[in-house]
Design a protein around this motif. Structure first.
Motif, mmCIF file in Angstrom:
data_model
loop_
_atom_site.group_PDB
_atom_site.id
_atom_site.type_symbol
_atom_site.label_atom_id
_atom_site.label_comp_id
_atom_site.label_asym_id
_atom_site.label_seq_id
_atom_site.Cartn_x
_atom_site.Cartn_y
_atom_site.Cartn_z
ATOM 1 N N TRP A 365 -6.723 7.862 3.960
ATOM 2 C CA TRP A 365 -7.662 6.989 3.255
ATOM 3 C C TRP A 365 -7.080 5.591 3.072
ATOM 4 O O TRP A 365 -7.759 4.580 3.326
ATOM 5 C CB TRP A 365 -8.020 7.602 1.907
ATOM 6 C CG TRP A 365 -8.955 6.750 1.092
ATOM 7 C CD1 TRP A 365 -8.604 5.743 0.223
ATOM 8 C CD2 TRP A 365 -10.388 6.802 1.076
ATOM 9 N NE1 TRP A 365 -9.722 5.164 -0.328
ATOM 10 C CE2 TRP A 365 -10.840 5.804 0.180
ATOM 11 C CE3 TRP A 365 -11.330 7.597 1.718
ATOM 12 C CZ2 TRP A 365 -12.179 5.573 -0.079
ATOM 13 C CZ3 TRP A 365 -12.674 7.379 1.461
ATOM 14 C CH2 TRP A 365 -13.083 6.375 0.569
ATOM 15 N N ARG A 368 -7.072 2.911 5.660
ATOM 16 C CA ARG A 368 -8.349 2.253 5.947
ATOM 17 C C ARG A 368 -8.934 1.528 4.741
ATOM 18 O O ARG A 368 -9.859 0.723 4.898
ATOM 19 C CB ARG A 368 -9.357 3.303 6.447
ATOM 20 C CG ARG A 368 -8.969 3.896 7.786
ATOM 21 C CD ARG A 368 -9.602 5.245 8.032
ATOM 22 N NE ARG A 368 -9.261 5.752 9.367
ATOM 23 C CZ ARG A 368 -8.097 6.309 9.660
ATOM 24 N NH1 ARG A 368 -7.161 6.442 8.721
ATOM 25 N NH2 ARG A 368 -7.849 6.723 10.889
ATOM 26 N N HIS A 369 -8.420 1.824 3.555
ATOM 27 C CA HIS A 369 -8.964 1.241 2.328
ATOM 28 C C HIS A 369 -7.826 0.721 1.450
ATOM 29 O O HIS A 369 -6.692 1.187 1.532
ATOM 30 C CB HIS A 369 -9.759 2.287 1.540
ATOM 31 C CG HIS A 369 -10.856 2.938 2.326
ATOM 32 N ND1 HIS A 369 -10.631 4.030 3.158
ATOM 33 C CD2 HIS A 369 -12.177 2.656 2.411
ATOM 34 C CE1 HIS A 369 -11.765 4.389 3.716
ATOM 35 N NE2 HIS A 369 -12.725 3.578 3.294
ATOM 36 N N ARG A 370 -8.170 -0.240 0.603
ATOM 37 C CA ARG A 370 -7.162 -0.840 -0.272
ATOM 38 C C ARG A 370 -6.843 0.044 -1.479
ATOM 39 O O ARG A 370 -5.731 0.004 -1.994
ATOM 40 C CB ARG A 370 -7.655 -2.210 -0.762
ATOM 41 C CG ARG A 370 -7.765 -3.252 0.335
ATOM 42 C CD ARG A 370 -8.459 -4.511 -0.159
ATOM 43 N NE ARG A 370 -7.753 -5.140 -1.249
ATOM 44 C CZ ARG A 370 -6.770 -6.020 -1.104
ATOM 45 N NH1 ARG A 370 -6.370 -6.348 0.117
ATOM 46 N NH2 ARG A 370 -6.187 -6.574 -2.137
ATOM 47 N N TYR A 371 -7.795 0.820 -1.938
ATOM 48 C CA TYR A 371 -7.627 1.658 -3.126
ATOM 49 C C TYR A 371 -8.284 3.014 -2.890
ATOM 50 O O TYR A 371 -9.132 3.163 -2.014
ATOM 51 C CB TYR A 371 -8.287 1.013 -4.360
ATOM 52 C CG TYR A 371 -7.992 -0.450 -4.519
ATOM 53 C CD1 TYR A 371 -6.738 -0.884 -4.952
ATOM 54 C CD2 TYR A 371 -8.960 -1.415 -4.238
ATOM 55 C CE1 TYR A 371 -6.460 -2.230 -5.084
ATOM 56 C CE2 TYR A 371 -8.685 -2.756 -4.374
ATOM 57 C CZ TYR A 371 -7.437 -3.167 -4.802
ATOM 58 O OH TYR A 371 -7.162 -4.496 -4.925
ATOM 59 N N PRO A 373 -10.969 5.911 -4.009
ATOM 60 C CA PRO A 373 -12.354 5.687 -4.439
ATOM 61 C C PRO A 373 -12.511 5.547 -5.952
ATOM 62 O O PRO A 373 -13.234 4.657 -6.418
ATOM 63 C CB PRO A 373 -13.094 6.923 -3.908
ATOM 64 C CG PRO A 373 -12.049 7.900 -3.510
ATOM 65 C CD PRO A 373 -10.818 7.130 -3.200
ATOM 66 N N TRP A 376 -10.857 2.306 -7.063
ATOM 67 C CA TRP A 376 -11.720 1.157 -6.755
ATOM 68 C C TRP A 376 -12.811 0.997 -7.814
ATOM 69 O O TRP A 376 -13.077 -0.117 -8.293
ATOM 70 C CB TRP A 376 -12.377 1.349 -5.387
ATOM 71 C CG TRP A 376 -13.422 0.310 -5.095
ATOM 72 C CD1 TRP A 376 -13.218 -0.961 -4.621
ATOM 73 C CD2 TRP A 376 -14.838 0.445 -5.311
ATOM 74 N NE1 TRP A 376 -14.424 -1.621 -4.516
ATOM 75 C CE2 TRP A 376 -15.430 -0.781 -4.944
ATOM 76 C CE3 TRP A 376 -15.648 1.469 -5.774
ATOM 77 C CZ2 TRP A 376 -16.797 -1.003 -5.022
ATOM 78 C CZ3 TRP A 376 -17.011 1.261 -5.864
ATOM 79 C CH2 TRP A 376 -17.575 0.032 -5.487
ATOM 80 N N LEU A 389 -12.939 -3.135 -0.832
ATOM 81 C CA LEU A 389 -12.425 -1.778 -0.628
ATOM 82 C C LEU A 389 -11.836 -1.592 0.768
ATOM 83 O O LEU A 389 -10.724 -1.093 0.904
ATOM 84 C CB LEU A 389 -13.539 -0.753 -0.859
ATOM 85 C CG LEU A 389 -13.174 0.715 -0.668
ATOM 86 C CD1 LEU A 389 -12.047 1.127 -1.621
ATOM 87 C CD2 LEU A 389 -14.387 1.611 -0.871
ATOM 88 N N LEU A 390 -12.568 -2.000 1.784
ATOM 89 C CA LEU A 390 -12.100 -1.800 3.148
ATOM 90 C C LEU A 390 -10.975 -2.768 3.482
ATOM 91 O O LEU A 390 -11.038 -3.954 3.156
ATOM 92 C CB LEU A 390 -13.242 -1.980 4.143
ATOM 93 C CG LEU A 390 -14.355 -0.927 4.076
ATOM 94 C CD1 LEU A 390 -15.484 -1.305 5.022
ATOM 95 C CD2 LEU A 390 -13.803 0.447 4.418
ATOM 96 N N ARG A 391 -9.949 -2.284 4.137
ATOM 97 C CA ARG A 391 -8.834 -3.146 4.548
ATOM 98 C C ARG A 391 -9.275 -4.174 5.592
ATOM 99 O O ARG A 391 -8.738 -5.263 5.646
ATOM 100 C CB ARG A 391 -7.711 -2.302 5.141
ATOM 101 C CG ARG A 391 -6.842 -1.624 4.093
ATOM 102 C CD ARG A 391 -5.641 -0.977 4.746
ATOM 103 N NE ARG A 391 -4.733 -0.460 3.763
ATOM 104 C CZ ARG A 391 -3.783 -1.177 3.148
ATOM 105 N NH1 ARG A 391 -3.653 -2.457 3.456
ATOM 106 N NH2 ARG A 391 -2.984 -0.644 2.257
#
Length: 402
Positions: A365, A368-371, A373, A376, A389-391
């Motif tokens: 996860w 592909r994402h900064r945090y 769910p 976030w 959210l998305l890198r």
């Protein structure tokens, strides 16, 4: 590719590139201890089962698992989580230092946590710690505006109160043995066979019995929050001295383990020091575990050894809630209904499978994402504006791609 900076007047969360990997790794390791204790002592059977003069576990393996968890893990994992929560509060406080709305943002952060905690407590699992952490955070928040000595003095005062309560507790704080016995009997029936509505109704009724346990440990939570904030302010986590941390950690582990083992062996039973040995030893063990893991994880070789735990630690909020949902389905009547049917070893084996799956999922996860769910959503509600959210849409410094 041109990047336009986010408006400087808008505060934002700490960039993933600015996080300290060793702290995240420690949180990920501590989450394993929390999972093991929650699973073996609360999801598998009633939490109050351990207050009754119960029979020994069915097998020698179950006895061994419970003994190791009680002596080496039990409240130590929760103490580590409390320390790390205090560290996190201090980091957020420092991160928002230049923002005039710092107090409001931190208050909102804790208020959102309180709402999450109450939802978790009432609808998912009444062993929740988020509600108590949010309330404790609100108590600790004013201390963060004071000098470093105030954090240490506050930690000493609250931990002292906690240790005092081991010798003397307010009369009538804990339920009677008869009410505990009745609750355990009902839990064995409802949690094992009830539908979601029946489990929910019993869970809400049970909160009144669980509340004294939270009150009893609340001063320790406050003290460890403040101690964690003090440790961050001291600078030891920003530039860790490996030799110093290993030495201090080994000393704490050795002394804490000795106190717990002596008390477990009844060598100090009946004395005031004996009563204080286990809770004091638990705190020392937690400090020792934390110091040693930080020292290992902050080195190049140690990071390679423990790096897998960092993504799990960065998503600890998401993973903690997911564990409650998963284990609720496994053990309660609206799912597989295994409550009261598994030994400690079997339950722990299930927990390890879930933990490994969360390690894999967290790494995937966060690639592909900064945090996570839930992390976030927490940040979005705290700052009052949707967080990226998305890198793919941001660079490491938090700038949005045009």
């Amino acid at each position: 590719m041109v990047y336009a900076p986010i408006h400087e007047s808008l505060p934002g969360p700490i960039s993933p590139s600015d996080r300290i990997e060793s702290i995240d790794a420690l949180r990920g390791v501590a989450l394993l201890g929390v999972l093991a204790i929650n699973l073996v002592t609360e999801f598998r059977v009633s939490i109050f089962q351990h207050f009754l003069p119960a029979a020994l576990p069915a097998s020698s393996l179950d006895r061994a698992v419970e003994t190791v968890l009680m002596l080496a893990v039990d409240m130590k994992a929760f103490a580590l989580f409390s320390l790390l929560f205090g560290v996190g509060l201090a980091i957020q406080f420092e991160h928002l230092a230049a923002n005039s709305r710092r107090a409001l943002l931190l208050f909102r952060r804790l208020l959102v946590l309180l709402i999450f905690g109450l939802i978790h407590l009432c609808l998912i699992w009444n062993g929740d710690i988020l509600t108590a952490y949010a309330i404790a955070g609100l108590v600790v928040l004013p201390f963060l505006f004071g000098p470093r000595w105030l954090l240490l003095a506050g930690a000493a005062a609250f931990l002292g109160l906690y240790l005092t309560m081991q010798v003397w507790s307010p009369p009538g704080l804990f339920p009677s043995l008869a009410s505990i016995q009745s609750n355990v009997e009902e839990a064995n029936r409802v949690y094992a066979t009830g539908n979601f509505g029946e489990v929910l109704a019993f869970r809400l009724r049970e909160i009144a019995l669980i509340l004294p346990l939270h009150i009893y440990v609340f001063p320790r939570t406050l003290g460890l929050f403040l101690l964690g904030a003090f440790v961050w302010r001291s600078g030891v986590l920003q530039k860790p001295n490996h030799v110093l941390l290993f030495t201090a950690g080994a000393g704490c582990v050795g002394l804490g383990a000795a106190m717990i083992l002596l008390r477990a062996g009844n060598a100090m039973a009946g004395t005031s020091f004996g009563v204080l040995a286990t809770p004091a030893g638990t705190i020392l063990l937690a400090l020792g575990y934390g110091a040693i893991i930080i020292a290992i994880a902050s080195s190049a070789r140690g990071n390679a050894l423990l790096g897998w735990a960092a993504p799990l630690g960065r998503m600890a909020f998401t993973n903690y809630l997911a564990q409650s949902v998963i284990f609720g389905w496994i053990f309660y009547g609206y799912g597989l209904g295994l409550f009261g049917h598994l030994g400690a070893a079997e339950a722990l084996a299930i927990g390890l499978v879930v933990y490994v799956a969360q390690v894999i999922f967290s790494g995937w996860w966060l690639g592909r994402h900064r945090y996570g769910p839930v992390e976030w959503l927490w940040r979005t509600l705290m700052y009052g504006t949707p967080q990226p959210l998305l890198r793919a849409g941001l660079n490491d410094s938090g700038q949005r791609a045009a």
